[in-house]
Design a protein around this motif. Structure first.
Motif, PDB file in Angstrom:
ATOM      1  N   TYR A 143       0.829  -1.205   0.000  1.00 30.32           N
ATOM      2  CA  TYR A 143       0.000   0.000   0.000  1.00 30.32           C
ATOM      3  C   TYR A 143       0.867   1.260   0.000  1.00 30.32           C
ATOM      4  O   TYR A 143       0.577   2.235  -0.692  1.00 30.32           O
ATOM      5  CB  TYR A 143      -0.950   0.017   1.193  1.00 30.32           C
ATOM      6  N   ALA A 144       1.963   1.222   0.766  1.00 33.48           N
ATOM      7  CA  ALA A 144       2.861   2.378   0.818  1.00 33.48           C
ATOM      8  C   ALA A 144       3.379   2.698  -0.582  1.00 33.48           C
ATOM      9  O   ALA A 144       3.597   3.852  -0.938  1.00 33.48           O
ATOM     10  CB  ALA A 144       4.007   2.102   1.780  1.00 33.48           C
ATOM     11  N   ARG A 145       3.564   1.643  -1.383  1.00 29.41           N
ATOM     12  CA  ARG A 145       4.114   1.844  -2.722  1.00 29.41           C
ATOM     13  C   ARG A 145       3.040   2.221  -3.735  1.00 29.41           C
ATOM     14  O   ARG A 145       3.196   3.164  -4.499  1.00 29.41           O
ATOM     15  CB  ARG A 145       4.828   0.555  -3.150  1.00 29.41           C
ATOM     16  N   THR A 146       1.921   1.484  -3.679  1.00 28.34           N
ATOM     17  CA  THR A 146       0.934   1.635  -4.756  1.00 28.34           C
ATOM     18  C   THR A 146      -0.225   2.571  -4.425  1.00 28.34           C
ATOM     19  O   THR A 146      -0.904   3.065  -5.317  1.00 28.34           O
ATOM     20  CB  THR A 146       0.317   0.270  -5.106  1.00 28.34           C
ATOM     21  N   ARG A 147      -0.522   2.749  -3.105  1.00 27.46           N
ATOM     22  CA  ARG A 147      -1.697   3.529  -2.692  1.00 27.46           C
ATOM     23  C   ARG A 147      -2.978   2.978  -3.313  1.00 27.46           C
ATOM     24  O   ARG A 147      -3.883   3.744  -3.654  1.00 27.46           O
ATOM     25  CB  ARG A 147      -1.536   5.010  -3.044  1.00 27.46           C
ATOM     26  N   ASP A 148      -3.025   1.701  -3.451  1.00 33.68           N
ATOM     27  CA  ASP A 148      -4.198   1.044  -4.025  1.00 33.68           C
ATOM     28  C   ASP A 148      -5.298   0.940  -2.961  1.00 33.68           C
ATOM     29  O   ASP A 148      -5.110   0.298  -1.936  1.00 33.68           O
ATOM     30  CB  ASP A 148      -3.772  -0.356  -4.510  1.00 33.68           C
ATOM     31  N   PRO A 149      -6.467   1.565  -3.199  1.00 30.16           N
ATOM     32  CA  PRO A 149      -7.549   1.568  -2.202  1.00 30.16           C
ATOM     33  C   PRO A 149      -7.997   0.165  -1.801  1.00 30.16           C
ATOM     34  O   PRO A 149      -8.381  -0.053  -0.650  1.00 30.16           O
ATOM     35  CB  PRO A 149      -8.692   2.306  -2.894  1.00 30.16           C
ATOM     36  N   ALA A 150      -7.931  -0.764  -2.743  1.00 29.50           N
ATOM     37  CA  ALA A 150      -8.355  -2.133  -2.424  1.00 29.50           C
ATOM     38  C   ALA A 150      -7.426  -2.742  -1.380  1.00 29.50           C
ATOM     39  O   ALA A 150      -7.864  -3.446  -0.471  1.00 29.50           O
ATOM     40  CB  ALA A 150      -8.361  -2.979  -3.693  1.00 29.50           C
ATOM     41  N   ASP A 205      -2.886   5.357   6.083  1.00 26.94           N
ATOM     42  CA  ASP A 205      -2.397   6.314   5.083  1.00 26.94           C
ATOM     43  C   ASP A 205      -1.043   6.908   5.461  1.00 26.94           C
ATOM     44  O   ASP A 205      -0.196   7.142   4.608  1.00 26.94           O
ATOM     45  CB  ASP A 205      -3.416   7.448   4.910  1.00 26.94           C
ATOM     46  N   ARG A 206      -0.889   7.176   6.738  1.00 24.44           N
ATOM     47  CA  ARG A 206       0.329   7.873   7.179  1.00 24.44           C
ATOM     48  C   ARG A 206       1.484   6.942   7.495  1.00 24.44           C
ATOM     49  O   ARG A 206       2.607   7.379   7.704  1.00 24.44           O
ATOM     50  CB  ARG A 206       0.019   8.692   8.450  1.00 24.44           C
ATOM     51  N   PHE A 207       1.186   5.673   7.607  1.00 24.84           N
ATOM     52  CA  PHE A 207       2.200   4.719   8.061  1.00 24.84           C
ATOM     53  C   PHE A 207       3.320   4.552   7.037  1.00 24.84           C
ATOM     54  O   PHE A 207       3.070   4.395   5.847  1.00 24.84           O
ATOM     55  CB  PHE A 207       1.547   3.358   8.331  1.00 24.84           C
ATOM     56  N   ASP A 208       4.536   4.600   7.561  1.00 21.49           N
ATOM     57  CA  ASP A 208       5.694   4.405   6.692  1.00 21.49           C
ATOM     58  C   ASP A 208       6.424   3.129   7.122  1.00 21.49           C
ATOM     59  O   ASP A 208       7.135   3.121   8.141  1.00 21.49           O
ATOM     60  CB  ASP A 208       6.622   5.621   6.811  1.00 21.49           C
ATOM     61  N   PRO A 209       6.255   2.038   6.367  1.00 19.98           N
ATOM     62  CA  PRO A 209       6.840   0.753   6.782  1.00 19.98           C
ATOM     63  C   PRO A 209       8.367   0.799   6.846  1.00 19.98           C
ATOM     64  O   PRO A 209       8.982   0.001   7.547  1.00 19.98           O
ATOM     65  CB  PRO A 209       6.395  -0.233   5.692  1.00 19.98           C
ATOM     66  N   GLU A 210       8.958   1.763   6.150  1.00 18.80           N
ATOM     67  CA  GLU A 210      10.421   1.865   6.112  1.00 18.80           C
ATOM     68  C   GLU A 210      11.020   2.213   7.474  1.00 18.80           C
ATOM     69  O   GLU A 210      12.188   1.991   7.725  1.00 18.80           O
ATOM     70  CB  GLU A 210      10.869   2.946   5.109  1.00 18.80           C
ATOM     71  N   ARG A 211      10.179   2.832   8.326  1.00 16.90           N
ATOM     72  CA  ARG A 211      10.748   3.316   9.595  1.00 16.90           C
ATOM     73  C   ARG A 211      10.935   2.230  10.647  1.00 16.90           C
ATOM     74  O   ARG A 211      11.437   2.497  11.731  1.00 16.90           O
ATOM     75  CB  ARG A 211       9.864   4.428  10.165  1.00 16.90           C
ATOM     76  N   GLY A 212      10.465   1.045  10.351  1.00 15.45           N
ATOM     77  CA  GLY A 212      10.706  -0.071  11.253  1.00 15.45           C
ATOM     78  C   GLY A 212       9.917  -0.044  12.557  1.00 15.45           C
ATOM     79  O   GLY A 212      10.306  -0.679  13.530  1.00 15.45           O
TER      80      GLY A 212
END
Lengths: 130, 248
Positions: free
Chosen positions: B9-16, B59-66
């Motif tokens: 989701y972080a990459r694509t922002r796909d609503p599904a 929406d705000r979550f950034d998986p990169e931050r660990g």
């Protein structure tokens, strides 16, 4: 009751490790909070904090027997709640995404959860928000 | 795997994909809303607030931050729940509700005492007024403190910030001063007997308003009102005004 710091007021409460007594932990917390002039919002937070501290030590299923000893220390503008569980079985160690832990982390300024070997201890500090 | 969904989701922002993640964590969000629930607020409303906050968090979550998603999302959700209560004016409503509850308790306790032939328990009271026992205890406590506090130190509303106590007697110890104050006594004597008794109990016996209420068989609210009225009348009389005229 002796305390190291002369300007710390301390209240101690020992409750049976049972959900029905958690209300006492809450009422004591909010009563003290109101005494030191905490705001309505802070006090509402404390209601949740006190309940979650007890929940961590008593466990969700309410099957434990024993007691929870809670010490409330007031130091100027902060209230520390330190609770020690003496229960059988001992409360399980919470996962880091345990709801209680997440709530306490969000609502309190300091949080220590010590739950290994024989020790079951939770300490939180809530400060008067300015 | 939710983690990979979060990455996706972080990459694509796909609503599904977002919907899938939200469904996955909905139980978590609802759980938080239940734990943070306050009295009298419909649980469905809280669940909805929490669910909307969850969407925001995704929406705000950034998986990169660990950071674990739940760790990241919990403060957002709790913050939204608190804002919800604040927006609804709970800080004002709850004390008012408790005050109303307190008054209701007084009446209910009286009625139940007659019915039962003994003073009712908190559980019985809570049952009749449809409140939790904690609420009843809190309301009892609040009523007690509120009315106790509302006596001598209540401001008169004057710009100089004088209190009723300042007005009643200008001294550090109202009780002692008052008892030797002849003019105050003469002012007291102008009052009807019931009011005189109440003021006497309040300021000379230093009783709380709730104890006075019990003693004279009135509600605490009534006692509070009578004290206020009496003090107003005495002030007017002390200034030489007609106690009946409205010359503020």
């Amino acid at each position: 009751m002796e305390d190291m710091t002369p300007d710390t007021d301390r209240v101690e409460l020992v409750i049976p490790a049972s959900a029905e007594y958690v209300v006492l932990a809450r009422l004591t917390a909010t009563g003290i909070a109101s005494r030191i002039g905490m705001s309505y919002d802070d006090i509402e937070d404390l209601r949740v904090i006190a309940a979650e501290v007890c929940r961590l030590l008593i466990g969700d299923d309410n099957h434990a027997t024993g007691t929870v000893a809670i010490a409330y220390s007031v130091n100027g503008t902060s209230l520390q709640i330190e609770a020690v569980g003496h229960t059988s079985p001992p409360a399980p160690e919470p996962a880091d995404d345990d709801l209680s832990v997440l709530l306490l982390s969000a609502l309190a300024e300091e949080l220590d959860v010590v739950m290994h070997n024989g020790e079951r201890r939770v300490r939180v500090v809530k400060r008067l928000s300015s | 795997m939710v983690e990979s969904q979060l990455m996706l989701y972080a990459r694509t922002r796909d609503p599904a994909v977002r919907d899938e993640i939200v469904r996955e964590y909905l139980g978590f969000a609802h759980g938080l809303s239940h734990r943070y629930a306050r009295r009298g607020e419909p649980v469905e409303d809280l669940e909805q607030v929490a669910a909307m906050a969850l969407v925001k968090a995704v929406d705000r979550f950034d998986p990169e931050r660990g950071v674990k998603f739940t760790t990241f999302a919990a403060p957002t959700i709790i913050g939204e729940l608190k804002r919800h209560f604040r927006d609804k004016g709970w800080a004002v409503q709850v004390p008012r509700r408790l005050q109303e509850l307190y008054l209701e308790l007084g009446k209910t306790a009286g009625r139940l005492s007659q019915e039962l032939g003994r003073s009712p328990t908190v559980a019985e009271l809570a049952d009749v007024v449809s409140a939790s026992e904690e609420d009843v205890l809190e309301a009892m406590e609040l009523g007690h403190t509120a009315y106790q506090g509302a006596s001598l130190n209540q401001p008169t509303g004057d710009a100089d910030g004088t209190t009723i106590a300042d007005r009643l007697v200008a001294g550090d110890n109202p009780v002692e001063e008052a008892s030797t104050n002849a003019s105050l006594r003469s002012l007291l004597n102008r009052l009807p007997e019931r009011e005189r008794t109440i003021l006497y109990l309040r300021y000379f016996e230093d009783m709380t308003q709730s104890d006075i209420a019990d003693r004279v068989g009135l509600s605490q609210m009534h006692v509070s009102r009578l004290i206020r009225q009496s003090l107003t009348e005495m002030r007017r009389a002390a200034r030489g005004g007609d106690p009946d005229s409205d010359d503020e």
